[in-house]
Design a protein around this motif. Structure first.
Motif, short mmCIF file in Angstrom:
data_model
loop_
_atom_site.label_atom_id
_atom_site.label_comp_id
_atom_site.label_asym_id
_atom_site.label_seq_id
_atom_site.Cartn_x
_atom_site.Cartn_y
_atom_site.Cartn_z
N PRO A 150 -32.30 9.76 -57.61
CA PRO A 150 -32.88 10.90 -56.88
C PRO A 150 -31.80 11.92 -56.57
N GLU A 151 -32.12 13.19 -56.70
CA GLU A 151 -31.15 14.24 -56.46
C GLU A 151 -31.51 15.01 -55.20
N THR A 152 -30.48 15.30 -54.39
CA THR A 152 -30.68 16.11 -53.19
C THR A 152 -29.56 17.14 -53.11
N ALA A 153 -29.88 18.29 -52.57
CA ALA A 153 -28.89 19.35 -52.39
C ALA A 153 -28.21 19.13 -51.04
N THR A 154 -27.01 18.60 -51.06
CA THR A 154 -26.30 18.30 -49.83
C THR A 154 -24.94 18.99 -49.81
N MET A 155 -24.32 18.96 -48.65
CA MET A 155 -22.97 19.47 -48.47
C MET A 155 -22.27 18.53 -47.49
N THR A 156 -20.94 18.55 -47.49
CA THR A 156 -20.24 17.73 -46.51
C THR A 156 -20.34 18.38 -45.15
N LEU A 157 -20.25 17.57 -44.11
CA LEU A 157 -20.30 18.09 -42.75
C LEU A 157 -19.13 19.04 -42.51
N ARG A 167 -29.27 17.93 -40.89
CA ARG A 167 -29.73 16.53 -40.90
C ARG A 167 -28.77 15.70 -41.74
N VAL A 168 -28.34 14.57 -41.20
CA VAL A 168 -27.47 13.67 -41.96
C VAL A 168 -28.28 13.01 -43.06
N VAL A 169 -27.78 13.11 -44.29
CA VAL A 169 -28.46 12.55 -45.45
C VAL A 169 -27.77 11.27 -45.93
N ARG A 170 -26.45 11.27 -45.88
CA ARG A 170 -25.72 10.18 -46.54
C ARG A 170 -24.33 10.04 -45.91
N VAL A 171 -23.84 8.81 -45.81
CA VAL A 171 -22.49 8.55 -45.35
C VAL A 171 -21.74 7.84 -46.47
N ARG A 172 -20.76 8.53 -47.06
CA ARG A 172 -20.03 7.98 -48.19
C ARG A 172 -18.77 7.26 -47.71
N ASP A 173 -18.95 6.18 -47.03
CA ASP A 173 -17.81 5.40 -46.52
C ASP A 173 -18.26 3.96 -46.42
N GLN A 174 -17.46 3.04 -46.96
CA GLN A 174 -17.82 1.64 -46.91
C GLN A 174 -16.92 0.85 -45.96
N ALA A 191 -30.25 11.59 -38.67
CA ALA A 191 -29.88 12.22 -37.40
C ALA A 191 -29.78 13.73 -37.55
N HIS A 192 -30.14 14.45 -36.51
CA HIS A 192 -30.04 15.91 -36.49
C HIS A 192 -28.88 16.35 -35.61
N LEU A 193 -28.22 17.41 -36.00
CA LEU A 193 -27.04 17.88 -35.28
C LEU A 193 -26.79 19.34 -35.61
N ARG A 194 -25.81 19.90 -34.92
CA ARG A 194 -25.32 21.24 -35.24
C ARG A 194 -23.80 21.20 -35.28
N LEU A 195 -23.22 21.91 -36.23
CA LEU A 195 -21.78 22.09 -36.29
C LEU A 195 -21.46 23.31 -35.45
N ILE A 196 -20.73 23.13 -34.36
CA ILE A 196 -20.52 24.23 -33.43
C ILE A 196 -19.12 24.84 -33.50
N GLU A 197 -18.19 24.14 -34.14
CA GLU A 197 -16.85 24.71 -34.27
C GLU A 197 -16.10 24.03 -35.41
N ARG A 198 -15.32 24.82 -36.14
CA ARG A 198 -14.48 24.30 -37.22
C ARG A 198 -13.07 24.83 -37.02
N LEU A 225 -22.56 13.53 -45.58
CA LEU A 225 -23.30 14.56 -46.30
C LEU A 225 -24.53 14.97 -45.50
N VAL A 226 -24.75 16.28 -45.43
CA VAL A 226 -25.85 16.81 -44.64
C VAL A 226 -26.64 17.83 -45.44
N GLU A 227 -27.79 18.18 -44.92
CA GLU A 227 -28.59 19.26 -45.47
C GLU A 227 -29.12 20.09 -44.31
#
Length: 234
Positions: A150-157, A167-174, A191-198, A225-227
């Motif tokens: 399955p393909e999803t359009a995601t970006m890193t946080l 919305r958090v889609v995937r965590v690429r860490d084992q 989970a839902h969130l907002r990025l408020i500062e970088r 990974l989030v969308e």
């Protein structure tokens, strides 16, 4: 994408070690344009000479195309086998969580062992019991029986837009310890969130989850990974 291979159709001599090599090469090919012997050795923590010998074996089995001093790529057959092993691994992880009560940080090591011995019959029963799922507990896509993902359009946080509802889609860490930490922050798939500062220069990112605010190392943020999520009052 190529169709998945049934166990009875595999070439003779396929071992768990060979499957691990194919799976590793598959993942590395998703991350970089060229997969070199030294890179495989570092990932598997073995000597480069051992990797070279194994790649020659895999080439003889028509599972990889190997050019010394250049790199290695999976053949269609090698790719099919890698996807089958990945399907086993991710189905097992989900089953351990859903049916046996494991936490998401416990399942990787168990699945690493069981993925090599899962029969087609048991695989089918597990998939049916889980409702033919498409995602494992970490949000990683589970290859379908035909080998498609399955393909999803995601970006890193770390790269997500500021102030947008995400919305958090995937965590690429084992890593179990990091997964436990991520879970305590609430950064699990769905989970839902907002990025408020970088912060500049690879500094931390700050996120808001509900009423809580957390600062995350940029390296950790790149494993999440989030969308963009539909607008909703927060």
């Amino acid at each position: 994408m190529a169709k998945a291979v049934a166990r009875k159709q595999l070439p003779a001599g396929i071992t768990p070690v060979i499957e691990d090599y194919l799976k590793t090469i598959y993942f590395m090919a998703q991350e970089q344009a060229q997969v070199k012997t030294t890179d495989v050795a570092k990932r598997l923590r073995v000597k480069p000479s051992s990797v070279t010998a194994m790649l020659k074996t895999l080439a003889d089995l028509k599972l990889v195309e190997y050019r010394p001093y250049y790199g290695v790529a999976l053949t269609p057959l090698g790719n099919q086998i890698a996807l089958e092993v990945i399907r086993h691994h991710r189905l097992i992880e989900l089953y351990l969580v859903k049916a046996l009560g494991f936490s998401w940080d416990e399942v990787h090591e168990e699945a690493e062992v069981l993925e090599h011995v899962l029969s087609e019959k048991l695989e089918a029963r597990i998939a049916a019991h889980l409702g033919d799922p498409t995602l494992d507990p970490h949000g990683d896509p589970i290859p379908a029986l035909d080998g498609t993902l399955p393909e999803t359009a995601t970006m890193t946080l770390a790269d997500a837009p500021l102030r947008k509802r995400l919305r958090v889609v995937r965590v690429r860490d084992q890593d179990a310890e990091r997964l436990r930490y991520i879970a305590t922050l609430g950064l699990v798939p769905g989970a839902h969130l907002r990025l408020i500062e970088r912060a500049p220069f690879e500094g931390p990112v700050t996120v808001r989850i509900g009423k809580r605010v957390h600062a995350l190392d940029s390296r950790l943020a790149r494993t999440i990974l989030v969308e963009e999520a539909p607008r909703h009052p927060s």
